[in-house]
Design a protein around this motif. Structure first.
Motif, PDB file in Angstrom:
ATOM      1  N   MET A   1      -7.762 -12.233   1.942  1.00  0.00           N
ATOM      2  CA  MET A   1      -6.595 -11.590   1.385  1.00  0.00           C
ATOM      3  C   MET A   1      -5.941 -10.762   2.496  1.00  0.00           C
ATOM      4  O   MET A   1      -6.613  -9.996   3.172  1.00  0.00           O
ATOM      5  CB  MET A   1      -7.045 -10.719   0.216  1.00  0.00           C
ATOM      6  N   LYS A   2      -4.651 -10.926   2.665  1.00  0.00           N
ATOM      7  CA  LYS A   2      -3.925 -10.194   3.700  1.00  0.00           C
ATOM      8  C   LYS A   2      -3.388  -8.899   3.115  1.00  0.00           C
ATOM      9  O   LYS A   2      -2.751  -8.906   2.062  1.00  0.00           O
ATOM     10  CB  LYS A   2      -2.776 -11.034   4.235  1.00  0.00           C
ATOM     11  N   ILE A   3      -3.677  -7.777   3.788  1.00  0.00           N
ATOM     12  CA  ILE A   3      -3.179  -6.482   3.330  1.00  0.00           C
ATOM     13  C   ILE A   3      -2.438  -5.784   4.467  1.00  0.00           C
ATOM     14  O   ILE A   3      -2.770  -5.955   5.638  1.00  0.00           O
ATOM     15  CB  ILE A   3      -4.300  -5.574   2.788  1.00  0.00           C
ATOM     16  N   SER A   4      -1.439  -5.016   4.080  1.00  0.00           N
ATOM     17  CA  SER A   4      -0.655  -4.243   5.037  1.00  0.00           C
ATOM     18  C   SER A   4      -0.748  -2.771   4.662  1.00  0.00           C
ATOM     19  O   SER A   4      -0.688  -2.424   3.478  1.00  0.00           O
ATOM     20  CB  SER A   4       0.815  -4.668   4.992  1.00  0.00           C
ATOM     21  N   MET A   5      -0.876  -1.922   5.663  1.00  0.00           N
ATOM     22  CA  MET A   5      -0.947  -0.479   5.444  1.00  0.00           C
ATOM     23  C   MET A   5      -0.509   0.224   6.716  1.00  0.00           C
ATOM     24  O   MET A   5      -0.394  -0.406   7.768  1.00  0.00           O
ATOM     25  CB  MET A   5      -2.356  -0.058   5.055  1.00  0.00           C
TER      26      MET A   5
ATOM     27  N   SER B   1     -13.569   6.566   1.666  1.00  0.00           N
ATOM     28  CA  SER B   1     -13.273   5.164   1.958  1.00  0.00           C
ATOM     29  C   SER B   1     -14.451   4.241   1.692  1.00  0.00           C
ATOM     30  O   SER B   1     -14.278   3.026   1.666  1.00  0.00           O
ATOM     31  CB  SER B   1     -12.799   5.013   3.403  1.00  0.00           C
ATOM     32  N   CYS B   2     -15.636   4.803   1.449  1.00  0.00           N
ATOM     33  CA  CYS B   2     -16.791   3.959   1.112  1.00  0.00           C
ATOM     34  C   CYS B   2     -16.796   3.595  -0.365  1.00  0.00           C
ATOM     35  O   CYS B   2     -17.613   2.794  -0.802  1.00  0.00           O
ATOM     36  CB  CYS B   2     -18.098   4.649   1.494  1.00  0.00           C
ATOM     37  N   THR B   3     -15.855   4.170  -1.138  1.00  0.00           N
ATOM     38  CA  THR B   3     -15.773   3.845  -2.561  1.00  0.00           C
ATOM     39  C   THR B   3     -14.445   3.183  -2.922  1.00  0.00           C
ATOM     40  O   THR B   3     -14.206   2.880  -4.078  1.00  0.00           O
ATOM     41  CB  THR B   3     -15.933   5.113  -3.436  1.00  0.00           C
ATOM     42  N   MET B   4     -13.597   2.951  -1.926  1.00  0.00           N
ATOM     43  CA  MET B   4     -12.277   2.362  -2.164  1.00  0.00           C
ATOM     44  C   MET B   4     -12.217   0.976  -1.539  1.00  0.00           C
ATOM     45  O   MET B   4     -12.581   0.799  -0.373  1.00  0.00           O
ATOM     46  CB  MET B   4     -11.205   3.257  -1.545  1.00  0.00           C
ATOM     47  N   LEU B   5     -11.763   0.003  -2.309  1.00  0.00           N
ATOM     48  CA  LEU B   5     -11.584  -1.333  -1.754  1.00  0.00           C
ATOM     49  C   LEU B   5     -10.379  -1.346  -0.829  1.00  0.00           C
ATOM     50  O   LEU B   5      -9.381  -0.661  -1.078  1.00  0.00           O
ATOM     51  CB  LEU B   5     -11.387  -2.352  -2.870  1.00  0.00           C
ATOM     52  N   ALA B   6     -10.457  -2.131   0.221  1.00  0.00           N
ATOM     53  CA  ALA B   6      -9.355  -2.224   1.182  1.00  0.00           C
ATOM     54  C   ALA B   6      -8.078  -2.699   0.499  1.00  0.00           C
ATOM     55  O   ALA B   6      -6.987  -2.229   0.832  1.00  0.00           O
ATOM     56  CB  ALA B   6      -9.732  -3.149   2.322  1.00  0.00           C
ATOM     57  N   VAL B   7      -8.188  -3.606  -0.474  1.00  0.00           N
ATOM     58  CA  VAL B   7      -6.991  -4.106  -1.160  1.00  0.00           C
ATOM     59  C   VAL B   7      -6.264  -3.010  -1.918  1.00  0.00           C
ATOM     60  O   VAL B   7      -5.063  -3.108  -2.164  1.00  0.00           O
ATOM     61  CB  VAL B   7      -7.306  -5.297  -2.097  1.00  0.00           C
ATOM     62  N   GLN B   8      -6.960  -1.931  -2.268  1.00  0.00           N
ATOM     63  CA  GLN B   8      -6.334  -0.806  -2.947  1.00  0.00           C
ATOM     64  C   GLN B   8      -5.444  -0.006  -1.992  1.00  0.00           C
ATOM     65  O   GLN B   8      -4.617   0.784  -2.433  1.00  0.00           O
ATOM     66  CB  GLN B   8      -7.383   0.120  -3.562  1.00  0.00           C
ATOM     67  N   ALA B   9      -5.593  -0.222  -0.692  1.00  0.00           N
ATOM     68  CA  ALA B   9      -4.789   0.472   0.300  1.00  0.00           C
ATOM     69  C   ALA B   9      -3.520  -0.309   0.657  1.00  0.00           C
ATOM     70  O   ALA B   9      -2.734   0.135   1.469  1.00  0.00           O
ATOM     71  CB  ALA B   9      -5.610   0.707   1.565  1.00  0.00           C
ATOM     72  N   GLU B  10      -3.324  -1.451   0.034  1.00  0.00           N
ATOM     73  CA  GLU B  10      -2.136  -2.269   0.271  1.00  0.00           C
ATOM     74  C   GLU B  10      -0.863  -1.443   0.099  1.00  0.00           C
ATOM     75  O   GLU B  10      -0.671  -0.803  -0.938  1.00  0.00           O
ATOM     76  CB  GLU B  10      -2.113  -3.467  -0.677  1.00  0.00           C
ATOM     77  N   GLY B  11      -0.027  -1.413   1.145  1.00  0.00           N
ATOM     78  CA  GLY B  11       1.256  -0.730   1.083  1.00  0.00           C
ATOM     79  C   GLY B  11       1.176   0.786   1.166  1.00  0.00           C
ATOM     80  O   GLY B  11       2.171   1.464   1.012  1.00  0.00           O
ATOM     81  N   ARG B  12      -0.007   1.316   1.417  1.00  0.00           N
ATOM     82  CA  ARG B  12      -0.180   2.775   1.450  1.00  0.00           C
ATOM     83  C   ARG B  12      -0.259   3.273   2.881  1.00  0.00           C
ATOM     84  O   ARG B  12      -0.402   2.532   3.819  1.00  0.00           O
ATOM     85  CB  ARG B  12      -1.418   3.147   0.649  1.00  0.00           C
ATOM     86  N   LYS B  13      -0.165   4.572   3.013  1.00  0.00           N
ATOM     87  CA  LYS B  13      -0.203   5.216   4.312  1.00  0.00           C
ATOM     88  C   LYS B  13      -1.454   6.058   4.437  1.00  0.00           C
ATOM     89  O   LYS B  13      -1.804   6.788   3.528  1.00  0.00           O
ATOM     90  CB  LYS B  13       1.037   6.098   4.466  1.00  0.00           C
TER      91      LYS B  13
END
Length: 70
Positions: free
Chosen positions: A1-5, A58-70
């Motif tokens: 899955m491609k994510i941008s942040m 960050s050890c409890t957050m999925l990377a995909v949840q950071a999509e579009g965030r700063k």
């Protein structure tokens, strides 16, 4: 899955499996080793980063949840 942040004021894009933790992306593909997994129980805070100005573990957050965030 491609994510941008945005990481440290720089736009970044990574391709990771959907179940990847944010700390794994920060330390792995992004090469930022200041963030640590210190306890494996999310109690110590060594993995804490700011997401949209809010401190998160960050050890409890999925990377995909950071999509579009700063």
């Amino acid at each position: 899955m491609k994510i941008s942040m945005v990481v440290n004021d720089a736009p970044r894009e990574v391709d990771v499996p959907a179940n990847t933790l944010l700390v794994e992306v920060i330390r792995g593909p992004l090469g930022l080793t200041g963030t640590h997994v210190g306890c494996d129980t999310s109690q110590c805070g060594a993995c804490t980063v700011h997401v949209d100005g809010r401190a998160v573990k960050s050890c409890t957050m999925l990377a995909v949840q950071a999509e579009g965030r700063k």
